[in-house]
Write an enzyme that holds these catalytic residues in place. Sequence first.
Site, mmCIF file in Angstrom:
data_model
loop_
_atom_site.group_PDB
_atom_site.id
_atom_site.type_symbol
_atom_site.label_atom_id
_atom_site.label_comp_id
_atom_site.label_asym_id
_atom_site.label_seq_id
_atom_site.Cartn_x
_atom_site.Cartn_y
_atom_site.Cartn_z
ATOM 1 N N GLY A 258 0.813 -1.244 -0.149
ATOM 2 C CA GLY A 258 0.041 0.515 0.030
ATOM 3 C C GLY A 258 0.707 1.209 0.037
ATOM 4 N N GLU A 261 6.428 4.657 4.681
ATOM 5 C CA GLU A 261 6.295 5.583 5.889
ATOM 6 C C GLU A 261 7.919 5.827 5.916
ATOM 7 O OE1 GLU A 261 5.922 1.581 6.962
ATOM 8 O OE2 GLU A 261 7.161 1.705 9.004
ATOM 9 N N ASN A 262 8.750 6.255 5.022
ATOM 10 C CA ASN A 262 10.307 6.788 4.573
ATOM 11 C C ASN A 262 10.173 7.889 5.576
ATOM 12 O OD1 ASN A 262 10.800 4.224 2.766
ATOM 13 N ND2 ASN A 262 9.485 5.651 1.543
ATOM 14 N N GLU A 295 1.147 5.795 7.788
ATOM 15 C CA GLU A 295 2.270 6.058 7.043
ATOM 16 C C GLU A 295 2.687 7.632 7.810
ATOM 17 O OE1 GLU A 295 3.226 3.787 6.151
ATOM 18 O OE2 GLU A 295 1.385 2.668 4.735
HETATM 19 N N1 TRP Z 1 5.508 -0.582 6.536
HETATM 20 C C1 TRP Z 1 4.762 -0.535 5.572
HETATM 21 C C2 TRP Z 1 3.667 0.297 6.334
HETATM 22 O O1 TRP Z 1 2.834 -0.492 6.646
HETATM 23 C C3 TRP Z 1 4.478 -1.821 4.935
HETATM 24 C C4 TRP Z 1 5.503 -1.638 3.167
HETATM 25 C C5 TRP Z 1 5.505 -1.163 2.914
HETATM 26 C C6 TRP Z 1 6.400 -2.932 3.522
HETATM 27 N N2 TRP Z 1 6.221 -1.567 1.612
HETATM 28 C C7 TRP Z 1 6.706 -2.523 1.887
HETATM 29 C C8 TRP Z 1 6.696 -4.129 3.694
HETATM 30 C C9 TRP Z 1 7.602 -3.539 1.433
HETATM 31 C C10 TRP Z 1 7.123 -5.195 3.410
HETATM 32 C C11 TRP Z 1 7.784 -4.573 1.612
HETATM 33 O O2 TRP Z 1 2.871 0.647 6.409
HETATM 34 ZN ZN ZN Z 2 2.796 0.078 8.268
#
Ligand code: TRP
Ligand code: ZN
Length: 856
Positions: A258, A261-262, A295
């Site tokens: 989806g 959150e960088n 995010e």
């Molecule tokens: N940290 C992300 C979220 O939940 C999840 C996520 C986005 C992710 N892209 C990904 C996890 C690629 C593994 C691989 O907001």
């Molecule tokens: Zn998340």
Amino acid sequence: MTAPEPRTVYLADYRPFSHLIDRVELTFRLAPQATRVAARLHLRPNPDCRGHHVLRLDGEDLRLISARIDGHAVDVTPDDTGLTIPAALLPDAPFVLETEVEIAPEGNTALEGLYMSRGMYCTQCEAEGFRKITFYPDRPDVMARFHVRIESDLPVLLSNGNPVAHGPGWAEWDDPWPKPAYLFALVAGDLVAHRDSFTTASGRKVDLAIWVRPGDLDRCAYAMDSLIRSMRWDEQVYGREYDLDVFNIVAVDDFNMGAMENKGLNIFNSKLVLASPETATDDDYARIEAVIAHEYFHNWTGNRITCRDWFQLCLKEGLTVYRDQQFSGDMRSHAVKRIEDVLALRARQFREDQGPLAHPVRPESFIEINNFYTATVYEKGAEIIGMLKTLVGDDGYRKSLDLYFDRHDGEAATIEDWLKVFEDATGRDLAQFKRWYSEAGTPRLSVSDDWQDGTYTLTFTQTNPPTPGQPEKAPKVLPIAVGLLNPNGDEVVPTTVLEMTETTQSFRFEGLAAKPVPSILRGFSTPVVLDRASSPAERAFLLAHDTDPFNRWEAGRALAKDMLSAMVTDGAPPAADWLEALARLAFDDTLDPAFRALALRLPSEDDMAQTLHAAGHVPDPDAIHAARRAAGDALAARLAPRLPGLIAALTDAGPFHADAAAAGRRALRGAALHLITRTDGGAAARAAFAAAGNMTETTAALSALLDIGQGEAELAAFETKWRHDRLVMDKWFMLQTLLAAPDRTAATVERLTRHPDFDWKNPNRFRAVIGALSANHAGFHHASGAGYRLLADWLLTLDPKNPQTAARMSTAFETWPRYDGIRQALVRVELDRILSTPGLSRDLTEMAGRMLAAGG
Ligand code: TRP
Ligand code: ZN
């Protein structure tokens, strides 16, 4: 290429990293086939790791150009997974390691690391993608400050943190907050910005920008509005302020999940950013609002406080999902949001927890971490937070969270740290509660009651069924919210939380004048399967009178499930009390239209299969499909006389509003249209399609027609109008697959996969068709095995290009142990075929292996 040995990683093996990194300087010279990445890592030995250590850096698919320590070339050769620098070459004091590597973003179809999406460079580093960018300790407990220089002719060059300088063909970014590598991001492209700003509670102005392709600029307003509301909400509800000068969001078309959150540079699947009334449905709007918030909320729960290792993933994901659910509830309706969340929890997490892929919210081992971004980690993780809040109360929760942010800011924390904060802030012992993190499986809760001399007793028994690798389980802490109604429908005992800690436990209510009707598990206060045999009359009573909106809906749901079960197993006809209850509710204008729409929605076929299986039956997909259609037809016939009036009353003139009230009216209108279409040969839906003023109405009308095997002309008109819009065409592909009749599902999918716009390398398009195939329950489980075969074929096609998405889609097979021997044999053939394919990814190998193990 030889298959890499699948290596299992264990929580118990955690060791801190040998070195600390004070600062990272990265320079990217972007080129599609040969991007150069120069890295300067300012390292020093970790004082917590005694002794002189080798330095082991992760790295995959990197061509090493040079390596230097404190300016002196070192002669090192990488292996398949990284680079080891022998202790003899390493100073026992701070030093600088410089490496330069070459990578090829254009050929990166896995969409992990640095890749290209329609001419634009972007990154996805969570969980372990940074190792495809440069040699680095790619683990979340190594936190460092990053400074990034990007060189490219593309006009927009973005990275994390604050912009520090730019000139023709270059830009530099500096992120003052130490972060793990998985939060690194870079974007370069021909993009335009929808801009706004936000002034934080302490008066700092933040420049906000949503970056999209030039043609998409008019579809960013809702995402921006959601972002601003999220920033304000996190200040008001959690006391959390934003901490950089800028916040950037970028929409990309090719994305495995989806959104991400960088730090300071969130990257989103474009379907979760772009919305206009003409192109997005109300569900799209709601998801955009929720994911933008999710995010953004990660900035504190994930980024400022991150995870020590990937076993702690639920620390950030469970909490952040819980926070985004609270936010959506505050923005919309808590009752409707809770019902939707429980529907999703049962559809995805209960399904997972009751099958071969069941795993604890905090797993203890994995082969491929990407396979653990699951409904269990996310949604059950969020339920655990909700239970904690119920147990310690609102004030205890706020105190605990304040302490969490205070104590662990800037750290990489664990579930133990999280629970300790609650124990310290509230004085509560959470040792038993912790089982929710370590034990997989959905507990079952049975209830019996007793009425004697004014005392009402509820006796609960919990069973914790075995799951893979966990045969025996101890009782859990279950917060059971209960209310009691008297026979007139008045509430005599308001919501009370019973804390169950034993296998069997009784709770007494004294001084009642008459035997009450219990409303058990209000708000779905603990994620269990409730077994309580109840009469249709009592269910109808609660549907009419319960003061808890969740349980009110749940009573209708139970009524529908009892009826559908009887229709499937005993050939019973649609139940009169169900029809009468829904007829009262459908036209009760004192109730929220969104709630009425939810109450009119029949349990899905997969939900019925899960329910029947849990009750000890072997679910027959054809019988479930037939029963659900018969129930829908009966309901349509019962309501038909008043549906045109309802539809007319819900038809809003004037401009489109995306808010919950307007969306609720459209939802009820869509439900009514769906029903009337079962009785009028499609006349109302054809008219509604022609008159539709927004995508919600368009898809509601089209779905209603496809549901009765019509809609050819409408599909053609839709395609002509939207051919050039990828996000809208995803709906066109998906609806046809979802609503194909069981006998025609596989053929429909085959036809759609031959469509010139079926770009299977795009994850959204792949999900729209192949994902929808497995969501069409009776079509996917067709006794011919054609659905199973088709899914396996496409998983094997996708796997070499994009193993992460292939593995995720393979979970369609996770329910196979539910079904009859013939279907099981058909699935087994496909899982065997997948597993015996040479060169299969680690991702899909792990998933197929775990699912097959369930066959015994
Ligand atoms: N940290 C992300 C979220 O939940 C999840 C996520 C986005 C992710 N892209 C990904 C996890 C690629 C593994 C691989 O907001
Ligand atoms: Zn998340």
